[in-house]
Design a protein around this motif. Structure first.
Motif, mmCIF file in Angstrom:
data_model
loop_
_atom_site.group_PDB
_atom_site.id
_atom_site.type_symbol
_atom_site.label_atom_id
_atom_site.label_comp_id
_atom_site.label_asym_id
_atom_site.label_seq_id
_atom_site.Cartn_x
_atom_site.Cartn_y
_atom_site.Cartn_z
ATOM 1 N N SER A 123 0.836 -1.203 0.000
ATOM 2 C CA SER A 123 0.000 0.000 0.000
ATOM 3 C C SER A 123 0.871 1.253 0.000
ATOM 4 O O SER A 123 2.019 1.241 0.467
ATOM 5 N N LYS A 124 0.319 2.323 -0.534
ATOM 6 C CA LYS A 124 1.045 3.583 -0.616
ATOM 7 C C LYS A 124 0.804 4.466 0.605
ATOM 8 O O LYS A 124 1.093 5.660 0.598
ATOM 9 N N PHE A 125 0.247 3.881 1.648
ATOM 10 C CA PHE A 125 0.038 4.596 2.906
ATOM 11 C C PHE A 125 0.245 3.620 4.064
ATOM 12 O O PHE A 125 0.331 2.404 3.866
ATOM 13 N N GLY A 126 0.322 4.179 5.248
ATOM 14 C CA GLY A 126 0.478 3.331 6.426
ATOM 15 C C GLY A 126 -0.018 4.044 7.665
ATOM 16 O O GLY A 126 -0.241 5.268 7.645
ATOM 17 N N ALA A 127 -0.209 3.304 8.733
ATOM 18 C CA ALA A 127 -0.624 3.906 9.996
ATOM 19 C C ALA A 127 0.591 4.558 10.661
ATOM 20 O O ALA A 127 1.663 3.966 10.720
ATOM 21 N N LYS A 128 0.423 5.768 11.114
ATOM 22 C CA LYS A 128 1.527 6.482 11.740
ATOM 23 C C LYS A 128 1.981 5.780 13.017
ATOM 24 O O LYS A 128 1.173 5.197 13.747
ATOM 25 N N ILE A 129 3.270 5.831 13.260
ATOM 26 C CA ILE A 129 3.845 5.281 14.487
ATOM 27 C C ILE A 129 4.193 6.444 15.406
ATOM 28 O O ILE A 129 4.817 7.421 14.987
ATOM 29 N N TYR A 130 3.799 6.337 16.675
ATOM 30 C CA TYR A 130 4.053 7.381 17.659
ATOM 31 C C TYR A 130 5.005 6.876 18.735
ATOM 32 O O TYR A 130 5.094 5.673 18.985
ATOM 33 N N GLN A 131 5.677 7.815 19.375
ATOM 34 C CA GLN A 131 6.605 7.450 20.447
ATOM 35 C C GLN A 131 5.861 6.846 21.627
ATOM 36 O O GLN A 131 6.373 5.961 22.310
ATOM 37 N N ASN A 132 4.666 7.343 21.874
ATOM 38 C CA ASN A 132 3.835 6.811 22.956
ATOM 39 C C ASN A 132 2.374 7.104 22.628
ATOM 40 O O ASN A 132 2.072 7.813 21.675
ATOM 41 N N LYS A 133 1.481 6.560 23.414
ATOM 42 C CA LYS A 133 0.057 6.676 23.119
ATOM 43 C C LYS A 133 -0.494 8.079 23.367
ATOM 44 O O LYS A 133 -1.444 8.498 22.706
ATOM 45 N N CYS A 134 0.086 8.818 24.300
ATOM 46 C CA CYS A 134 -0.367 10.190 24.504
ATOM 47 C C CYS A 134 -0.027 11.066 23.308
ATOM 48 O O CYS A 134 -0.754 12.016 22.998
ATOM 49 N N GLU A 135 1.068 10.746 22.621
ATOM 50 C CA GLU A 135 1.405 11.468 21.394
ATOM 51 C C GLU A 135 0.349 11.210 20.319
ATOM 52 O O GLU A 135 0.053 12.083 19.502
ATOM 53 N N SER A 136 -0.202 10.012 20.343
ATOM 54 C CA SER A 136 -1.275 9.676 19.408
ATOM 55 C C SER A 136 -2.507 10.530 19.685
ATOM 56 O O SER A 136 -3.160 11.020 18.752
#
Length: 204
Positions: A123-136
């Protein structure tokens, strides 16, 4: 040493003692303020083992995000929690576990950390990865407050707050572009109502 000199020396020593005490008080106050600032600036830990703990941790993150914002910038808490529950299945989804992504926020910039859908590695997209869940949580709020897809959400939120008549179940109808699922709004409303019922049951 004359009596006068002794008095002067005694007064001087007493003066120095008070100055020293004052300096110590100032240092202690400064250290306490610095410590409080560090505590306030530290994101809360997001630890959970079940759905109740997930919501508790999510609420802590929301509180942390709202510490320096106004109601005009805040996303209603019921919406945040309901979307996190749906998008991450109470923090048990792959995106939540591996990428700290609680809201299914995607990115088309594949140069930044991301997770590809398990059923579509090309796929040409993906789910963003965050340092922690509060950053999400922080990024999700930014998306709703700045994304062009959510202009209507912001306009209606403003009008509702201005009229002191915030209706969450009406406001969520502006989030049709958040997901491709045609039944997403119905699911979101159902989740909000279910979470409300759970809170009522907990207080009985």
């Amino acid at each position: 040493m004359t009596t006068l000199k002794k008095k002067i020396l005694k007064s001087f020593l007493k003066y120095k003692l008070w100055i020293l005490i004052l300096i110590l008080v100032i240092i202690q106050t400064s250290l306490s303020q610095d410590m409080n600032k560090k505590i306030e600036a530290r994101e809360p830990d997001f630890i959970y083992n079940n759905s109740e703990e997930f919501i508790e941790s999510l609420n802590e993150c929301i509180n942390w995000q709202e510490r320096n914002t106004t109601i005009w910038q805040n996303v209603p808490r019921e919406i945040i929690i309901a979307q996190a529950v749906i998008e991450s299945a109470y923090g048990t989804s792959r995106f939540a576990k591996e990428g700290n992504n609680l809201f299914g926020v995607m990115t088309f910039n594949l140069d930044e950390p991301h997770l590809k859908p398990s059923n579509n590695k090309n796929s040409k997209f993906g789910a963003k990865i965050y340092q922690n869940k509060c950053e999400s949580v922080k990024d999700y709020i930014i998306v709703l407050n700045t994304g062009s897809a959510f202009n209507h959400f912001r306009e209606l939120r403003f009008q509702m707050l201005k009229n002191d008549d915030l209706d969450v179940l009406v406001l969520v109808e502006t989030l049709t572009r958040y997901a491709t699922n045609p039944n997403y709004i119905k699911l979101l409303k159902k989740t909000i109502k279910s979470l409300r019922n759970e809170r009522v049951s907990d207080t009985d």
